[in-house]
Design a protein around this motif. Structure first.
Motif, PDB file in Angstrom:
ATOM      1  N   GLY A   1      35.116  33.559  47.839  1.00  6.60           N
ATOM      2  CA  GLY A   1      36.346  33.706  48.615  1.00  6.60           C
ATOM      3  C   GLY A   1      36.771  32.359  49.170  1.00  6.60           C
TER       4      GLY A   1
ATOM      5  N   PRO B   1      40.435  30.565  54.457  1.00  8.16           N
ATOM      6  CA  PRO B   1      39.963  29.687  55.535  1.00  8.16           C
ATOM      7  C   PRO B   1      38.502  29.923  55.920  1.00  8.16           C
ATOM      8  CG  PRO B   1      41.890  30.990  56.220  1.00  8.16           C
ATOM      9  CD  PRO B   1      41.678  31.267  54.778  1.00  8.16           C
ATOM     10  N   ALA B   2      38.034  31.175  55.901  1.00  3.51           N
ATOM     11  CA  ALA B   2      36.646  31.447  56.310  1.00  3.51           C
ATOM     12  C   ALA B   2      35.666  30.860  55.296  1.00  3.51           C
ATOM     13  CB  ALA B   2      36.426  32.951  56.471  1.00  3.51           C
TER      14      ALA B   2
ATOM     15  N   ASP C   1      36.468  32.069  43.368  1.00  6.08           N
ATOM     16  CA  ASP C   1      37.616  32.868  43.819  1.00  6.08           C
ATOM     17  C   ASP C   1      38.235  33.573  42.617  1.00  6.08           C
ATOM     18  OD1 ASP C   1      39.423  32.708  46.654  1.00  6.08           O
ATOM     19  OD2 ASP C   1      40.388  33.610  44.895  1.00  6.08           O
ATOM     20  N   SER C   2      38.691  34.795  42.849  1.00  5.41           N
ATOM     21  CA  SER C   2      39.254  35.580  41.743  1.00  5.41           C
ATOM     22  C   SER C   2      40.625  35.056  41.317  1.00  5.41           C
ATOM     23  CB  SER C   2      39.365  37.052  42.140  1.00  5.41           C
ATOM     24  OG  SER C   2      40.027  37.155  43.364  1.00  5.41           O
ATOM     25  N   MET C   3      41.304  34.325  42.199  1.00  6.28           N
ATOM     26  CA  MET C   3      42.655  33.863  41.874  1.00  6.28           C
ATOM     27  C   MET C   3      42.595  32.520  41.137  1.00  6.28           C
ATOM     28  SD  MET C   3      44.311  36.342  43.172  1.00  6.28           S
ATOM     29  CE  MET C   3      46.043  35.943  43.339  1.00  6.28           C
TER      30      MET C   3
ATOM     31  N   ALA D   1      50.705  32.353  55.186  1.00 10.00           N
ATOM     32  CA  ALA D   1      50.787  32.316  56.655  1.00 10.00           C
ATOM     33  C   ALA D   1      51.625  31.125  57.111  1.00 10.00           C
ATOM     34  CB  ALA D   1      49.380  32.248  57.258  1.00 10.00           C
TER      35      ALA D   1
ATOM     36  N   ASN E   1      50.757  29.316  62.457  1.00 11.62           N
ATOM     37  CA  ASN E   1      50.271  29.411  63.831  1.00 11.62           C
ATOM     38  C   ASN E   1      48.744  29.430  63.783  1.00 11.62           C
ATOM     39  OD1 ASN E   1      50.496  32.067  66.339  1.00 11.62           O
ATOM     40  ND2 ASN E   1      49.917  29.917  66.532  1.00 11.62           N
TER      41      ASN E   1
ATOM     42  N   TRP F   1      34.195  38.314  41.781  1.00 17.00           N
ATOM     43  CA  TRP F   1      32.859  38.852  42.080  1.00 17.00           C
ATOM     44  C   TRP F   1      32.913  40.370  41.997  1.00 17.00           C
ATOM     45  CZ3 TRP F   1      31.044  41.357  46.827  1.00 17.00           C
ATOM     46  CH2 TRP F   1      29.656  41.562  46.826  1.00 17.00           C
TER      47      TRP F   1
ATOM     48  N   LEU G   1      35.615  37.410  51.683  1.00 19.33           N
ATOM     49  CA  LEU G   1      36.515  38.025  50.702  1.00 19.33           C
ATOM     50  C   LEU G   1      37.823  38.523  51.297  1.00 19.33           C
ATOM     51  CD1 LEU G   1      33.557  39.915  49.069  1.00 19.33           C
ATOM     52  CD2 LEU G   1      34.781  38.042  47.995  1.00 19.33           C
ATOM     53  N   GLY G   2      38.021  38.305  52.599  1.00 19.49           N
ATOM     54  CA  GLY G   2      39.283  38.703  53.222  1.00 19.49           C
ATOM     55  C   GLY G   2      39.343  40.200  53.488  1.00 19.49           C
TER      56      GLY G   2
ATOM     57  N   GLU H   1      38.049  37.753  57.743  1.00 20.67           N
ATOM     58  CA  GLU H   1      38.718  39.025  58.000  1.00 20.67           C
ATOM     59  C   GLU H   1      37.967  40.215  57.421  1.00 20.67           C
ATOM     60  OE1 GLU H   1      43.115  38.685  57.470  1.00 20.67           O
ATOM     61  OE2 GLU H   1      42.978  40.823  57.047  1.00 20.67           O
TER      62      GLU H   1
ATOM     63  N   LEU I   1      43.438  33.470  62.502  1.00 23.74           N
ATOM     64  CA  LEU I   1      42.894  32.302  61.786  1.00 23.74           C
ATOM     65  C   LEU I   1      41.734  31.676  62.559  1.00 23.74           C
ATOM     66  CD1 LEU I   1      46.089  30.603  60.311  1.00 23.74           C
ATOM     67  CD2 LEU I   1      44.146  31.523  59.038  1.00 23.74           C
TER      68      LEU I   1
HETATM   69  C1  LIG Z   1      52.320  36.976  55.914  1.00 22.27           C
HETATM   70  C2  LIG Z   1      51.111  36.587  56.720  1.00 22.27           C
HETATM   71  C3  LIG Z   1      51.250  35.664  57.750  1.00 22.27           C
HETATM   72  C4  LIG Z   1      50.138  35.315  58.525  1.00 22.27           C
HETATM   73  N1  LIG Z   1      50.296  34.387  59.514  1.00 22.27           N
HETATM   74  C5  LIG Z   1      49.240  34.064  60.283  1.00 22.27           C
HETATM   75  C6  LIG Z   1      49.363  33.086  61.306  1.00 22.27           C
HETATM   76  O1  LIG Z   1      50.415  32.431  61.449  1.00 22.27           O
HETATM   77  N2  LIG Z   1      48.287  32.849  62.120  1.00 22.27           N
HETATM   78  C7  LIG Z   1      47.104  33.525  61.947  1.00 22.27           C
HETATM   79  O2  LIG Z   1      46.173  33.294  62.738  1.00 22.27           O
HETATM   80  N3  LIG Z   1      46.932  34.387  60.943  1.00 22.27           N
HETATM   81  C8  LIG Z   1      47.969  34.676  60.107  1.00 22.27           C
HETATM   82  N4  LIG Z   1      47.792  35.562  59.076  1.00 22.27           N
HETATM   83  C9  LIG Z   1      46.446  36.118  58.841  1.00 22.27           C
HETATM   84  C10 LIG Z   1      45.542  35.096  58.119  1.00 22.27           C
HETATM   85  O3  LIG Z   1      46.242  34.487  57.057  1.00 22.27           O
HETATM   86  C11 LIG Z   1      44.291  35.816  57.593  1.00 22.27           C
HETATM   87  O4  LIG Z   1      43.662  36.473  58.675  1.00 22.27           O
HETATM   88  C12 LIG Z   1      43.312  34.826  56.962  1.00 22.27           C
HETATM   89  O5  LIG Z   1      43.891  34.192  55.827  1.00 22.27           O
HETATM   90  C13 LIG Z   1      42.024  35.518  56.520  1.00 22.27           C
HETATM   91  O6  LIG Z   1      41.154  34.531  56.055  1.00 22.27           O
HETATM   92  P1  LIG Z   1      39.881  34.911  55.159  1.00 22.27           P
HETATM   93  O7  LIG Z   1      39.325  33.622  54.705  1.00 22.27           O
HETATM   94  O8  LIG Z   1      39.017  35.857  55.887  1.00 22.27           O
HETATM   95  O9  LIG Z   1      40.481  35.722  53.920  1.00 22.27           O
HETATM   96  P2  LIG Z   1      41.634  35.353  52.883  1.00 22.27           P
HETATM   97  O10 LIG Z   1      42.487  34.260  53.369  1.00 22.27           O
HETATM   98  O11 LIG Z   1      42.268  36.653  52.540  1.00 22.27           O
HETATM   99  O12 LIG Z   1      40.825  34.806  51.630  1.00 22.27           O
HETATM  100  C14 LIG Z   1      39.979  35.648  50.898  1.00 22.27           C
HETATM  101  C15 LIG Z   1      39.756  35.013  49.524  1.00 22.27           C
HETATM  102  O13 LIG Z   1      38.793  35.800  48.815  1.00 22.27           O
HETATM  103  C16 LIG Z   1      39.208  35.943  47.472  1.00 22.27           C
HETATM  104  N5  LIG Z   1      38.602  37.167  46.946  1.00 22.27           N
HETATM  105  C17 LIG Z   1      38.754  38.442  47.386  1.00 22.27           C
HETATM  106  N6  LIG Z   1      38.002  39.288  46.658  1.00 22.27           N
HETATM  107  C18 LIG Z   1      37.341  38.532  45.738  1.00 22.27           C
HETATM  108  C19 LIG Z   1      36.392  38.836  44.721  1.00 22.27           C
HETATM  109  N7  LIG Z   1      35.973  40.072  44.489  1.00 22.27           N
HETATM  110  N8  LIG Z   1      35.911  37.811  43.970  1.00 22.27           N
HETATM  111  C20 LIG Z   1      36.308  36.518  44.195  1.00 22.27           C
HETATM  112  N9  LIG Z   1      37.211  36.191  45.148  1.00 22.27           N
HETATM  113  C21 LIG Z   1      37.714  37.184  45.927  1.00 22.27           C
HETATM  114  C22 LIG Z   1      40.724  35.984  47.539  1.00 22.27           C
HETATM  115  O14 LIG Z   1      41.327  35.624  46.327  1.00 22.27           O
HETATM  116  C23 LIG Z   1      41.010  34.997  48.671  1.00 22.27           C
HETATM  117  O15 LIG Z   1      41.228  33.686  48.177  1.00 22.27           O
HETATM  118  C24 LIG Z   1      48.874  35.923  58.268  1.00 22.27           C
HETATM  119  C25 LIG Z   1      48.738  36.840  57.224  1.00 22.27           C
HETATM  120  C26 LIG Z   1      49.841  37.171  56.448  1.00 22.27           C
HETATM  121  C27 LIG Z   1      49.670  38.164  55.339  1.00 22.27           C
END
Ligand SMILES: Cc1cc2nc3c(=O)[nH]c(=O)nc-3n(C[C@H](O)[C@H](O)[C@H](O)COP(=O)(O)OP(=O)(O)OC[C@H]3O[C@@H](n4cnc5c(N)ncnc54)[C@H](O)[C@@H]3O)c2cc1C
Length: 439
Positions: free
Chosen positions: A45, A48-49, A68-70, A80, A86, A169, A198-199, A405, A418
């Motif tokens: 994944g 940001p995390a 990453d799957s993408m 975001a 933000n 994955w 994985l978000g 997340e 974030l």
């Molecule tokens: C429109 C929008 C605006 C936002 N604006 C803000 C903001 O201004 N401020 C703020 O604090 N938060 C904001 N957020 C929320 C913030 O973007 C998310 O909380 C944050 O990106 C989550 O981070 P993460 O690393 O946990 O997961 P993600 O950013 O979702 O990343 C997860 C990654 O895991 C990968 N993945 C998933 N499943 C698999 C798999 N099976 N195999 C391989 N890879 C996989 C995905 O492709 C992805 O790259 C916003 C969200 C949205 C939708």
């Protein structure tokens, strides 16, 4: 560098990255354990995390492979940034940590090590300046996510992190190997430790589809069902209201629901409502709908006017003017606000000055369902904190850490999402280093 001794060439190299990325307290934490350099960590994944976990581990000099799957990483992060990234909030710590509600106790220790101040300093070290808006929200100068992500990926690649894109994955094999579906067929990978980041389950087109829930459950993790957070709601608008007001903003109203009371604005959508004020109240409203099937919020359409003032104005003779024109001219209630009154106030109540004034101050609007998970800004539910140890390692799966997340917490918009993603990524990265040192 303070508190850190450079001993050999390899250490000189990673010392450089550590200094570039982290402050001296963080470097001390990252270097607390002696990690054999031939170890490798898989980060799954690239949001940001996951990238923050990669930063910690890679800066320490340990091999990191990010999957990453993408076809590119950080897509939700970039999204975001579309409306202004933000990244965090300037709230004092107490106020900041209170935003995590039921999960405050679990998030607080993470923020104490890598919270809003540390995040800002880390962003500055990437060469990106930040500023605080009038609302206290913190943004990178330029508002966008892309310059930050570009600089970050460059630094990660320079530090030796390797990226494997289009690698989805799909769970663990019986021997603990990671199973991936790739454009070249299945791949089985063995890592010394794994960080899953994985978000959540919203905006699946950006990569986080929540499919991991089943694979982690099968592996013995405890998962709360994913539900929408910071989401819109369905309202059963009449066809007339929907046709006339879809897309209209409702500005500067006070929304009350139980103990929640906040002034702000939102937008009428085809199906219901969405926008900042609604997202702020969404956790309370969603939980009530899940418990009882519906939730009725109260809207104060004239927060600056008292009930008595409105009653007195509405009780005055209005001559030949229609009530609609009187409402517009005398009280400034027109357009979508007048439409809302027509939508939810009966003809009899509309004709009664006292009762109409009461509805202007507290108009009941029934919300019938949260919008689907995929539309939500974020997700609640996921890996429970009970199933993790203090280093965010799954108790049932030693060597597997979770961050971001996909953990079971939620927070309002305002940079809190974030911040906790970065913060938990930092903790999981350090957890993985500690685990490797003991292996
Ligand atoms: C429109 C929008 C605006 C936002 N604006 C803000 C903001 O201004 N401020 C703020 O604090 N938060 C904001 N957020 C929320 C913030 O973007 C998310 O909380 C944050 O990106 C989550 O981070 P993460 O690393 O946990 O997961 P993600 O950013 O979702 O990343 C997860 C990654 O895991 C990968 N993945 C998933 N499943 C698999 C798999 N099976 N195999 C391989 N890879 C996989 C995905 O492709 C992805 O790259 C916003 C969200 C949205 C939708």
């Amino acid at each position: 560098m303070e508190g850190f001794t450079e001993t050999n060439t390899q250490e000189n190299t990673y010392t450089g990255y550590l200094c570039a990325c982290f402050d001296s307290a963080q470097i001390r934490e990252i270097c607390l354990y002696n990690v054999p350099m031939q170890k490798s960590v898989a980060i799954i994944g690239g949001g940001p995390a996951g990238l923050m976990a990669a930063e910690v581990i890679s800066a320490r000099g340990v091999q990191v492979d990010v999957y990453d799957s993408m076809s590119s990483v950080g897509r939700k992060f970039l999204m975001a940034g579309k409306s202004g990234l933000n990244i965090t909030h300037s709230d004092p710590f107490e106020a900041f940590v209170s935003k995590y509600g039921k999960r405050r106790n679990e998030i607080e220790p993470l923020l104490k090590k890598f919270g809003a101040d540390q995040l800002r300093a880390w962003v500055h070290r990437l060469g990106i300046e930040t500023f605080t808006g009038t609302s206290g929200r913190v943004f990178p100068k330029g508002m966008k996510a892309s310059p930050l992500l570009r600089a970050w990926l460059r630094r990660l690649t320079d530090s030796g992190a390797t990226f494997h894109l289009r690698h989805q994955w799909t769970g663990f094999l019986p021997d603990g190997s990671l199973r991936f579906v790739t454009p070249n067929g299945d791949a089985h990978i063995k890592a010394d430790a794994t960080v899953l980041a994985l978000g959540g389950g919203s905006w699946r087109r950006l990569g986080s589809d929540g499919a991991w829930v089943d694979w982690l459950k099968q592996a013995g993790a405890e998962i709360e069902p994913l539900s929408p957070s910071n989401c819109g709601f369905d309202v059963a608008w009449s066809p007339h209201f929907r046709e006339k007001f879809e897309g209209h903003p409702i500005k500067s109203v006070v929304l009350s629901f139980g103990e929640f009371r906040q002034q702000g604005e939102f937008i009428v959508t085809k199906e219901g409502v969405e926008g900042g004020l609604i997202y702020s109240a969404s956790a309370f409203i969603r939980d009530e709908i899940y418990a009882s099937g519906t939730a009725t919020v109260l809207l104060d359409l004239q927060p600056d006017r008292t009930l008595d003032w409105l009653t007195e104005k509405l009780s005055r003779p209005r001559g030949s003017r229609s009530l609609a024109s009187y409402l517009e001219k005398t009280l400034g209630i027109k357009g979508v606000k007048a439409g809302l009154l027509r939508e939810f106030v009966s003809k009899e109540d509309f004709a009664d000055a006292k009762r109409l004034a009461g509805f202007i101050k507290a108009l009941p609007v029934p919300f019938v369902a949260p919008r689907p998970l995929d539309e939500a800004i974020s997700t609640v539910g996921g890996v429970t904190f009970d199933s993790l140890d203090e280093n965010l390692m799954l108790k049932n799966l030693p060597g597997v850490f979770c961050a971001g997340e996909m953990l079971d917490w939620e927070a309002p918009t305002g940079g809190y999402l974030l911040t906790a993603c970065f913060s938990s990524g930092y903790a999981a990265g350090n957890g993985a280093l500690k685990y490797l040192s003991a292996k």
